[in-house]
Structures are given as C-alpha cells and as structure tokens.
Design a protein around this motif. Structure first.
Motif: not given
Lengths: 262, 276
Positions: A94-97, A135-144, A147-152
């Motif tokens: 996914g390459g999220l920082l 919209p709530e996840v916009s402030k979350s960090f990837p590790h939170e 797996g599916g949400m990270r891909r999204r």
C-alpha cells in the motif's frame, strides 16, 4: 463515443523491454527479457504469473522506478525515463507513510504538487468517500487501520491524484477472501466511473478473471500468453464462463517451466 | 490500584537507601544528617556562608546554561553530520572509523586539552573583552567546558541520526518519488520524518551524557561555579551536606531532562511503536 475511440489506442507499451540485475551471486539475472505488451487505454490489463517471474519488475519499469536495460517502455508516446505525473502506483504493502495521518497520506501527491490546504482536504475527503472509508479515519494513522482499510486508503491516494494510468502491484494481497472480493467489486465500480488505464498484477487467477479485459500470462521473465476476457461486469467468479477462463489460464501457467536454478 | 502498586514498589529502594543513609549519619561525623541536607534543599537560593560558592539555584542555573549551550551546539552539528554520513557513503567511510575511536574516549579526558585550546575564554570575554566581568552569567560559560559537553553529546546524536537516515525504507522513498517529489521533498517528506525517532533517541542519549559530563567537568579544578563545583568545594571544607544536596538536585534535573526527551521522542515517534 470518446471511450470507444481511445479504446483502440495503447497508452502504455512495452517494446522488447528487458531488465537485467547484476547481483554478486547472479551477475546476469534477467528479471524481464524481451517483453512486448500493450495496455489499451481505459482497459484493465492483468498480469498473472508465479512469484519471482518478473511481474513487479515490469511494473517498476512502467512506473519509472527502474530503467529498462534493453528495449523501451512507452507512455503516451514518450519513452519512460523516470516517474511521471500521470501515473499512479499502488504497491504491495500500500505504501502508506506511517508517520502521516490517513488524510495526509491520501493528499500526499497534492501536497507534493504544492496544492493549497483547503484543496487537499476537500479532495482527500472526496477520495475517502469514493473508497467507502468513513470521514473519521482521516485523522487516524495507518497502523490504527485494518488491512482492508489500509488498502482502501492507498486506493484513495491514487484516485486523489487523478492519474489516468494506474499501476497496481497485488494491491489486495494478504487480505481475507471476503474483503478481497469487496475491494475487487469496488475497484471495478471506480474504474467504470473514470475509466483509467490499469495495469494490475496478481498471482490469483480468479482475481485476474474478475477484473481484467485482458489477462497476460507471464512465465519466467517473459510473456507466455494473452487472453481477452469478454465478460460483462459485475462478474461472478463461479459462473461457467468465468470458470472456463480460469481453467484456460491455469493450463497456460502450468505449461510455463520453472528455470533450473529454482 | 496499579498506580498505588507502582508507587509502593517504586518507593522500596529509595526508602532502603534513606534508612542506610540515616544509620550511617548516626555513626559517622562525615556523613551529613538527613535533616541538614533537607535544610539546605529547603533554602536553595541562599548561598552557604561557610562555602566559597553560590546558592544551589544559582549553581544549577549555571550548570544548566552550560549544558544548554554545549548540548545545543552538539544537537545542531550532530544532526547535520548525521545526515551527511547517513546520506553519503564516501563521507561515512571517511568519518565513521574516526568517530568510533573518538566516542570511546571519555569527554572528561579532553578537558585539559580543551583548557589549553580555549584557555579562559567565555562568550563574555569574546564579546565584551575587558568588560566581561560585568556579564557574570555569560562569563561563567567557559568554552573549555562547553566544548567538552559538545564532545560528549555530539557522537550519540550524529551516529543515531545517521542510523535513522540509513534506515529509511526504500518503499517509502519510492512512494513519494512516484508522486513526483524532487530531492528536497524526499528529504522533507520522507527522510526527515522517518528518521525523527532515531534523532530523538540520539538527543536523549546525548542529553543524558551532557548532563553527566557537566557535573564531572565542574569538579575539575579551574571551574568556580555550578553544581559540580559545589560538590568539590563542599568536599574541601568537609561539609558534605552541600555535596549531598547538590547530588539530589543533579538527579532531579537529570530525571526531568530524560522525561522531557522521552515525551518528545514519543510525540515524533508514536507511529513507530506499532509499525514493526
């Protein structure tokens, strides 16, 4: 119409492309050799092949992360010599920082391009909505995230940059069956909306048949076959037509011999 | 419940030490009584009448200022050097062996050399020359001592920064490269934030060393202020209550320093805890 016109044109082409790696153990390792391939505009091209056959190298050549040793990769008529604006990449993980929030990750391309904060926010929110992330996840960090949400989120990032060419390297790898199926369906929905040209790598035959207009079978370092999949979306992986295609691809894959060293 | 447990268990060792101290103070005339040390600590801004030194607060202030100056310089130069050797293989090959040797030497060992090099120069003497004595605080920050603190803190900062920079994952670099980032943006968007936790580990280590070094350097003849000097002055007249008070203050300040850096390190590196 417009889509029909461009459908005949090839956006991304590999022309006898080859990539050699010089490692101490194997000074003459061709990861990709003399490979020619057309990715037609507005279509999904899937590459299937065993692991280590050079799929990822092929994608890296298209992304401009590696240079072809021989031949060339042509994007919109120009030889690829480095990363270019119109190409989005979703890598295996996914390459999220990890130090950036989801919103910052999604809008990363825009912030690199120097777009205003308000613009970044608005477009990130829209992209998150398109991949069905709340919209709530916009402030979350990837590790939170799961797996599916990270891909999204990774998908939202390429949507946000509005690249007309998307390179996807097993973007749904390592997910459970249910989540994977859902993401496949949604990818097709998103693709139907803006018709980007997609080069999609997978080792799952079923996934390839679910998504692709054309499946490219890769043996070691080279292309062994190409199959057009002429089924309408949404597709059912268990329909007779789909199963038929899957069997055909499996047969082709089994014909490719593993090299001696492996 | 867990908090009560934590406090109760954590107090055992200090309580035992206090008991030993109390028992020893009854036996020996050299070991000061707990009460006399508490008295010194209760009046931290009063300069001891029998001792040629400033008060505890004034001494702590001078020690802290020396550390701030030396450690500040070490932080800046260490981070810059760390990026240099982290990013360039050639500079790593040139500097890394020398740095390994240099780091093995106690900073205090350099104090005599530092005094020869810097003499009695202070920021005040450089800026104001003969008028230096008017600027008492600045005139106490002798460069010889500051240089030794710099030496103690520089290497942990530089080497940790370098390790952080080298440890940046290629996949993260490529993520921003594909999105069109240039060299400068690779630095600001990836390399710097990715190495932040390592940089702060270096700063925390360097800060701890700087604080230990300053006290040792002040005990060395030549310095006439600071908490370390208070210890040596107190030793000279055999009045150890000042030394004990100074030791307690040194520990407390060290604790606050470390806690502050822990907090900062968590703020810049919380993403890393669950990343691996």
């Amino acid at each position: 119409m417009e889509t029909h016109q461009t459908a005949t044109k090839s956006v991304l082409q590999f022309r006898d492309a080859g990539k050699r790696f010089c490692t101490p153990a194997r000074p003459d390792l061709w990861a990709v050799r003399d490979l020619s391939l057309d990715c037609p505009a507005g279509k999904i091209t899937c590459i299937v092949g065993p692991s280590g056959c050079g799929k990822t190298t092929l994608l890296r050549l298209a992304a401009g992360l590696d240079d072809a040793t021989t031949g060339q990769v042509v994007l919109n008529g120009a030889t690829v010599s480095g990363p270019s604006q119109g190409v989005g990449l979703v890598s295996q993980e996914g390459g999220l920082l990890p130090w950036m929030s989801v919103e910052q990750n999604v809008a990363l391309g825009l912030s690199i391009a120097g777009r205003s904060r308000a613009d970044r926010r608005a477009r990130a929110a829209r992209a998150l909505g398109r991949v069905h992330l709340p919209p709530e996840v916009s402030k979350s960090f990837p590790h939170e995230l799961s797996g599916g949400m990270r891909r999204r989120a990774a998908l939202a990032r390429v949507l946000c940059s509005e690249a007309p060419v998307l390179l996807m390297d097993e973007p749904f790898g390592g997910l459970d069956e249910h989540t994977r199926r859902k993401l496949q369906t949604q990818l097709v929905e998103l693709w139907t909306e803006d018709r980007p040209t997609i080069l999609f790598i997978t080792h799952s035959i079923e996934e390839a048949v679910m998504l692709a207009d054309r499946v490219v079978v890769m043996g070691f370092a080279t292309k062994t076959a190409e199959i057009e999949i002429d089924l309408t979306h949404p597709r059912d992986p268990l329909s007779p037509d789909s199963l038929d295609c899957q069997l055909k691809i499996r047969e082709l894959l089994q014909q490719t011999r593993q090299p001696q060293s492996l | 419940m867990t908090l009560i447990r934590k406090i109760a268990l954590g107090s055992i060792v200090p309580a035992v030490l206090l008991a030993i101290w109390w028992a020893m103070s009854l036996q020996s005339s050299v070991v000061p009584s707990i009460g006399s040390v508490v008295e010194v600590l209760m009046n931290p801004s009063v300069a001891p009448a029998d001792l040629d030194t400033t008060s505890i607060t004034a001494g702590a202030q001078i020690s802290i200022l020396r550390v701030v100056l030396g450690f500040g310089l070490a932080g800046i130069t260490g981070i810059v050097a760390g990026f240099l050797i982290g990013l360039s293989r050639t500079s790593r090959e040139i500097f890394a062996p020398a740095m390994s040797v240099a780091m093995a030497i106690s900073p205090i060992a350099w104090l005599p050399v530092s005094i020869i090099v810097f003499g009695l120069a202070t920021p005040a003497s450089v800026l104001f020359g003969d008028e230096a004595w008017r600027y008492n605080t600045l005139d106490q920050l002798s460069f010889a001592v500051v240089a030794v603190i710099w030496y103690g803190a520089f290497f942990p900062v530089a080497l940790n920064t370098a390790a952080g920079v080298r440890g940046v994952r290629r996949a993260h670099m490529e993520t921003v490269r594909v999105l069109g980032a240039g060299r400068m943006q690779m630095l600001t968007k990836v390399i710097l934030p990715a190495s932040m936790p390592a940089i702060f580990t270096g700063l925390r280590l360097g800060g701890g060393i700087a604080w230990r070094v300053i006290v040792a350097a002040e005990i060395f003849p030549g310095t006439r202020s600071g908490l370390g000097y208070m210890i040596s002055a107190s030793h000279e007249i055999g009045e150890y209550r000042y030394a004990f008070a100074a030791i307690i203050v040194i520990g407390a300040i060290g604790l606050v320093l470390d806690g502050g850096f822990r907090l900062l390190a968590w703020r810049v590196g919380h993403w890393q805890a669950k990343e691996r």
